[in-house]
Scaffold this active site. Sequence first.
Site, short mmCIF file in Angstrom:
data_model
loop_
_atom_site.label_atom_id
_atom_site.label_comp_id
_atom_site.label_asym_id
_atom_site.label_seq_id
_atom_site.Cartn_x
_atom_site.Cartn_y
_atom_site.Cartn_z
N GLY A 131 0.81 -1.22 0.00
CA GLY A 131 0.00 0.00 0.00
C GLY A 131 0.82 1.24 0.00
O GLY A 131 2.05 1.21 0.14
N SER A 148 -0.42 7.50 3.90
CA SER A 148 -0.36 8.96 3.83
C SER A 148 1.07 9.46 3.85
O SER A 148 1.37 10.52 3.34
CB SER A 148 -1.07 9.56 5.04
N PHE A 149 1.92 8.68 4.45
CA PHE A 149 3.27 9.21 4.65
C PHE A 149 4.35 8.37 3.99
O PHE A 149 5.52 8.55 4.24
CB PHE A 149 3.56 9.36 6.14
N GLY A 150 3.91 7.42 3.18
CA GLY A 150 4.93 6.64 2.51
C GLY A 150 4.42 5.26 2.10
O GLY A 150 3.27 4.92 2.32
N ASP A 171 -6.52 12.84 8.68
CA ASP A 171 -6.60 12.21 7.37
C ASP A 171 -7.48 10.96 7.43
O ASP A 171 -7.07 9.86 7.04
CB ASP A 171 -5.20 11.86 6.86
#
Length: 926
Positions: free
Chosen positions: A612, A615-617, A730
């Site tokens: 996947g 949001s951050f990587g 988020d």
Amino acid sequence: MGLLSHFLVIFFLLKSSVLCQVQEFISIDCGGTNNYTDRSTGLAWISDTVFMKQGKSVGVENPNGNKVQYQRKRDFPIDSKKYCYTLRTEERRRYLVRATFQYGSLANGDTYPQFQLYLDATKWSTVSILDASRIYVKEIIIRAPSDFVDVCICCATTGSPFISTLELRPLNLSMYATDYEDNFFLEVAARINFGAPSEDAIRYPDDPYDRIWDSDLIRRQNYLVGVAPGTERINTSKNIDTRTREYPPVKVMQTAVVGTKGTLSYRLNLEDFPANARAYAYFAEIEDLGKNETRKFKLEQPFFPDYSNAVVNIAENANGSYTLYEPSYMNVTLDFVLSFSFVKTRDSTRGPLLNAMEISKYLEIASKTDGQDVAVANALCLMSAESSQMNEGDPCVPTNWEWLNCSSTTPPRITKIDLSRRNLKGEIPPEIKGMEGLTELWLDGNSLTGLLPDMSSLINLKIVHLEDNKLTGPLPSYLGSLPSLQALFIQNNSFSGEIPSGLLNGKIIFNYEGNPSLHRGTKDKVHFQLILGTSIGVLAILSVLFLGSLVLFHNLRRKKSQQKGDSRHSSTKPSTAYSMVRDGHLMDEGIACYITLPALKEATNNFSRKIGMGSFGSVYYGKMKDGKEVAVKIMTDSSTHGNHQFVTEVALLSRIHHRNLVPLIGYCEEEYQHILVYEYMHNGTLRDHIHGSANQKHLDWLARLRIAEDAAKGLEYLHTGCNPSIIHRDVKTSNILLDINMRAKVSDFGLSRQAEEDLTHISSVARGTVGYLDPEYYANQQLTEKSDVYSFGVVLLELITGRKPVSTEDYGPEMNIVHWARSLIRKGDVISIVDPFLSGNAKTESIWRVAEIAIQCVEQHSVSRPRMQEIILAIQDAVKIEKGTAGNLKISSGSSKAQSSRKTLLTSFLEIESPDLSNGCLPSAR
Ligand SMILES: *[C@@H]1O[C@H](CO)[C@@H](O)[C@H](O)[C@H]1NC(C)=O
Ligand SMILES: *[C@@H]1O[C@H](CO)[C@@H](O)[C@H](O)[C@H]1NC(C)=O
Ligand SMILES: *[C@@H]1O[C@H](CO)[C@@H](O)[C@H](O)[C@H]1NC(C)=O
Ligand SMILES: *[C@@H]1O[C@H](CO)[C@@H](O)[C@H](O)[C@H]1NC(C)=O
Ligand SMILES: *[C@@H]1O[C@H](CO)[C@@H](O)[C@H](O)[C@H]1NC(C)=O
Ligand SMILES: *[C@@H]1O[C@H](CO)[C@@H](O)[C@H](O)[C@H]1NC(C)=O
Ligand SMILES: *[C@@H]1O[C@H](CO)[C@@H](O)[C@H](O)[C@H]1NC(C)=O
């Protein structure tokens, strides 16, 4: 000829002297076919056909005697209803009410009936027919509680309930007054005329009050047995002065029994005993005693202790012969079998004497249904075209009418009115405002007209169905603030005007489609300002608190920054304080363990399986040496923030544990590389399940609700269970992960602040994902928990619709799910937005519950959005509705309790931020 004229004269005299009684007598020949005058008594009997619509008139096979009133009886159906005769009375006047029952002969296969007799709400007696030819007589002495009484027959245990006659006899003055009459009726258990000339009872016209004085010659089981030897019957034709209290008929007093051998004794059964009773003895000396003769005797039984010692001397007490002496025992406890004897005293020359006696049982008066409730129930009856609700007496007791339900309180209150589709015409009775016990009102599908009556005092009202009527006028504003209201259905009426805002806050299931003139209030600034205005005090206090904490944090921050020689940060956001206050020593307490990069490389097979993009990587699948499956997230853009900060955050995050948050297992910190290791969630993201490939098994509605509830709980924990609270920032379907059991957990929380630190160079750009982004936050950069609420609202809409948050194909020029769904839901059309895979497989009411709360979540102004707690409750309601455990009725009963037990320390501290404020509905903003 002489005899006849004699009779006529007597009859005329009697008639004139008791004229008023005769006229007030009510004598009903139940089942009788016509009105007539009984020739032997001169009493007028009326047939019940005019006012008793229930049951049927039935001929009696072998009536005992030739009395017209026993030729026919009225049979009632064998069901759970009650059948009542209403008798007009004069309030506070005393009456004798009598019901009689003669079954006639028992046909083959019949069972003898046994059923209950009620006077108003008070159980009067059980009628058990054991002898078909016997006339069973039930008498009760009452002081009329109002201007009518109901005599009801109900609750058959065997056979078919019936009645032969019903009679109402007013009494004079204070006859039969007792100290207890405010609370007790008197059921007559025995009234016996001793020394009677025949087996015939004495009654009207001999007794102007038409009491029935049974002959002591009647032979019946356990009736006046155990008679002492030497008992003789005496009589006189002389007049007897009976002007004492109860005015027994002279004829009764003219006969008596005497115990010539010194003792008078009897034994008889008292039906419905043991009980407290009033007992009367009637004594009149009707023998001419010589000058040196005396008649003195005592009651020789323990039942009346006070009187056992007292010597009865009739002549002395009554001031001579032929005068009544009437001692009564106001309250004695008697057994089922009454056994008594009078014994002459040693110095008496004559044996004891007894003319008559009466024994009545005290019956505690049961409470009738509250008068206001009865008034409404009766008014509703009259509105029914069928009018089939007649003859049912009190709405609640002993059994409730079939279209309503009652509380078991004193007095009973009507809790539910269920008159759906009963062809009612007219206006809703205005008296409804007094029905304080009402929780459910179902009047849908009728032809009701006019305005909604005042129902503002119905604080227990939960469910109101008024749909499919012809109601008009505005929706009164109090509807929005009825404290218990859970569901209001008014569709397909002609209501007009503005909908009270309280109905639209998502707490209430509210369906108003098909009311063309009804419209939502323009949720404009006027409204908003009103809220602001009315809650200025609360806001002021909040602001003081907030400013105070800001100053505190700011000072701390500045101190810290100066120490570090770092003047770059001047942010006063709580997020800064979050990491600062705990700065330093927290690392030691951290639970997340450090995992080396080689170990991670091994676990992930050198980052070979990407599962996947968070949001951050990127996220990679891994399996640790101990077999634990993990998701390894490599943070991108980690160049700018300090290592110290990262470690601190990780330590904090690893301490946040909740069933609905994805657990952080460990971390890795290498140069320019920050890696977080999470527990692996086998079923991937919610996004995949809703919008994923076609071969994915579609989630049913209950599964979606459970996921929504789980995710909401995770977010609620972040908002209220962490101190200070954590804003996710988020929230979206791809950040809601499903574990092996399809339980949802929120991921990627707590990184927002850190990211903010990372992204200071672009801090003017709000973080978040397109389609989920809170427009208010986007506009003014004010971050609150309500931004998460907005995003969660979008998630809820996705769950309902199965559609993506943003799409030009799906939503046209508006491009997003919020506008599209909002316009349809506000039109009351939830059906068109429901995921086609759900339609038919989910209850509309359940979907409504979620749709309403979702629309509240995506309100433009954060102040109008609910808190996560409220969202959870709404989802739980929807689950209950869907499962049918609430049966569409008791939706979240006790939800306020659940809400309060859910309060964390933080929320109780923030109690001042009332729910009314948070959802934009202040009671004072009516
Ligand atoms: C009997 O009398 C009552 C009361 O006077 C009256 O209402 C009713 O119509 C009469 N019934 C018949 C069958 O005549
Ligand atoms: C009933 O009371 C009235 C006075 O209220 C009296 O005139 C009448 O005689 C009384 N009737 C009997 C039968 O005692
Ligand atoms: C009254 O008593 C006499 C005997 O004392 C008896 O012959 C007569 O039948 C009695 N009358 C009634 C009405 O009982
Ligand atoms: C009668 O006496 C009993 C026992 O003393 C008492 O409980 C009761 O309230 C009294 N009154 C009635 C009407 O039963
Ligand atoms: C009563 O008086 C009569 C005569 O008058 C007498 O024969 C009788 O014995 C007296 N009885 C008593 C108990 O004194
Ligand atoms: C009975 O008579 C006595 C005297 O003859 C009198 O004082 C008393 O009041 C009378 N009692 C009644 C109840 O009439
Ligand atoms: C009244 O309540 C009982 C028990 O709670 C229930 O079985 C019955 O269906 C209810 N009746 C109505 C009309 O709702």
